[in-house]
Write an enzyme that holds these catalytic residues in place. Sequence first.
Site, PDB file in Angstrom:
ATOM      1  N   GLY A 156       0.780  -1.138  -0.389  1.00 35.57           N
ATOM      2  CA  GLY A 156      -0.027  -0.293   0.097  1.00 35.57           C
ATOM      3  C   GLY A 156       0.541   0.968   0.302  1.00 35.57           C
ATOM      4  O   GLY A 156       1.595   0.835   0.367  1.00 35.57           O
ATOM      5  N   HIS A 170      -4.161   1.555   7.727  1.00 37.43           N
ATOM      6  CA  HIS A 170      -2.822   2.094   7.441  1.00 37.43           C
ATOM      7  C   HIS A 170      -3.252   3.558   6.727  1.00 37.43           C
ATOM      8  O   HIS A 170      -2.402   4.715   6.592  1.00 37.43           O
ATOM      9  CB  HIS A 170      -2.162   0.711   7.086  1.00 37.43           C
ATOM     10  CG  HIS A 170      -0.562   1.833   7.370  1.00 37.43           C
ATOM     11  ND1 HIS A 170       0.841   1.098   8.169  1.00 37.43           N
ATOM     12  CD2 HIS A 170       0.179   1.906   6.601  1.00 37.43           C
ATOM     13  CE1 HIS A 170       2.153   1.132   7.774  1.00 37.43           C
ATOM     14  NE2 HIS A 170       1.778   2.510   7.059  1.00 37.43           N
ATOM     15  N   GLU A 171      -2.998   2.509   5.505  1.00 35.53           N
ATOM     16  CA  GLU A 171      -2.974   4.112   4.598  1.00 35.53           C
ATOM     17  C   GLU A 171      -3.860   4.869   4.425  1.00 35.53           C
ATOM     18  O   GLU A 171      -3.461   6.335   4.408  1.00 35.53           O
ATOM     19  CB  GLU A 171      -3.182   3.288   2.946  1.00 35.53           C
ATOM     20  CG  GLU A 171      -2.387   2.329   2.401  1.00 35.53           C
ATOM     21  CD  GLU A 171      -1.406   2.359   2.936  1.00 35.53           C
ATOM     22  OE1 GLU A 171      -0.643   3.723   2.688  1.00 35.53           O
ATOM     23  OE2 GLU A 171      -0.327   1.037   3.157  1.00 35.53           O
ATOM     24  N   HIS A 194      -2.189   7.340   7.188  1.00 35.37           N
ATOM     25  CA  HIS A 194      -1.002   8.468   6.040  1.00 35.37           C
ATOM     26  C   HIS A 194      -2.434  10.042   5.527  1.00 35.37           C
ATOM     27  O   HIS A 194      -0.849  10.736   6.136  1.00 35.37           O
ATOM     28  CB  HIS A 194      -0.921   8.276   4.835  1.00 35.37           C
ATOM     29  CG  HIS A 194       0.380   7.497   5.606  1.00 35.37           C
ATOM     30  ND1 HIS A 194       1.197   7.280   5.836  1.00 35.37           N
ATOM     31  CD2 HIS A 194       0.726   5.696   5.132  1.00 35.37           C
ATOM     32  CE1 HIS A 194       2.378   6.245   6.620  1.00 35.37           C
ATOM     33  NE2 HIS A 194       1.978   5.260   5.675  1.00 35.37           N
ATOM     34  N   CYS A 212       6.446  -0.151   7.908  1.00 35.97           N
ATOM     35  CA  CYS A 212       5.807   1.378   6.411  1.00 35.97           C
ATOM     36  C   CYS A 212       6.930   1.327   5.445  1.00 35.97           C
ATOM     37  O   CYS A 212       8.096   1.723   5.985  1.00 35.97           O
ATOM     38  CB  CYS A 212       5.349   2.262   7.369  1.00 35.97           C
ATOM     39  SG  CYS A 212       4.968   3.714   6.682  1.00 35.97           S
ATOM     40  N   LEU A 213       6.791   1.658   4.061  1.00 35.72           N
ATOM     41  CA  LEU A 213       7.924   1.998   3.119  1.00 35.72           C
ATOM     42  C   LEU A 213       8.045   4.007   3.675  1.00 35.72           C
ATOM     43  O   LEU A 213       9.226   4.189   3.704  1.00 35.72           O
ATOM     44  CB  LEU A 213       7.237   2.390   2.029  1.00 35.72           C
ATOM     45  CG  LEU A 213       6.349   1.004   0.938  1.00 35.72           C
ATOM     46  CD1 LEU A 213       5.860   1.066   0.141  1.00 35.72           C
ATOM     47  CD2 LEU A 213       8.080  -0.613   1.196  1.00 35.72           C
ATOM     48  N   GLN A 218       3.046   9.923   1.047  1.00 33.63           N
ATOM     49  CA  GLN A 218       4.518   9.503   1.772  1.00 33.63           C
ATOM     50  C   GLN A 218       4.627   9.946  -0.676  1.00 33.63           C
ATOM     51  O   GLN A 218       6.427   9.430  -0.124  1.00 33.63           O
ATOM     52  CB  GLN A 218       3.928   8.012   0.985  1.00 33.63           C
ATOM     53  CG  GLN A 218       3.812   7.765   2.619  1.00 33.63           C
ATOM     54  CD  GLN A 218       3.003   6.020   2.494  1.00 33.63           C
ATOM     55  OE1 GLN A 218       2.515   5.176   1.819  1.00 33.63           O
ATOM     56  NE2 GLN A 218       4.533   5.009   2.730  1.00 33.63           N
TER      57      GLN A 218
HETATM   58 CO    CO Z   1       3.039   3.748   5.421  1.00 32.64          CO
END
Ligand code: CO
Length: 154
Positions: free
Chosen positions: A46, A132-133, A136, A90-91, A51
């Site tokens: 995701g 989670h997304e 963000h 998380c990226l 991000q």
């Molecule tokens: Co993340």
Amino acid sequence: MAIRIIRTDHDPILRKISKEVTSFDEKLDILVEDMIETMHQADGVGLAAPQIGVLKRVIVFDLYDEDGPMALINPRIVEQNGLQMEEEGCLSLPGRHGVVKRPLSVTVQFEDLDGETYEITGEELLARVLCHEIDHLDGILYIDKEIVLEEKAE
Ligand code: CO
């Protein structure tokens, strides 16, 4: 299509609130294409627009199943049920992971690239990814909700 740079760690943009999308135009199509390409290149499940430094309420995800990658515009949770506690990464926070409490299932209302409204219901992994997304988009990272498991007393 282009791969965008993923913002990490203490980049202040990760803490900002993203704005609702109101123009369903070609710029949005390109943003979504780039987000999917960037997510795939990073082996992520995701990615949220902030991000990559874009403060718009757009998320993409791909569980690498038959549904393929999907983009949700202006996603909002309209129903949630149950509870799960699983590990997340998380990226934007490379090299770490932690346990987070999430609903077991969520229903999310969203717009597609044409501005049509739909709903998606996800359970387990998909529910975690959606929560989670969407977090963000409000400047929330999983580390804010991480459960630090108490070490056993000797
Ligand atoms: Co993340």
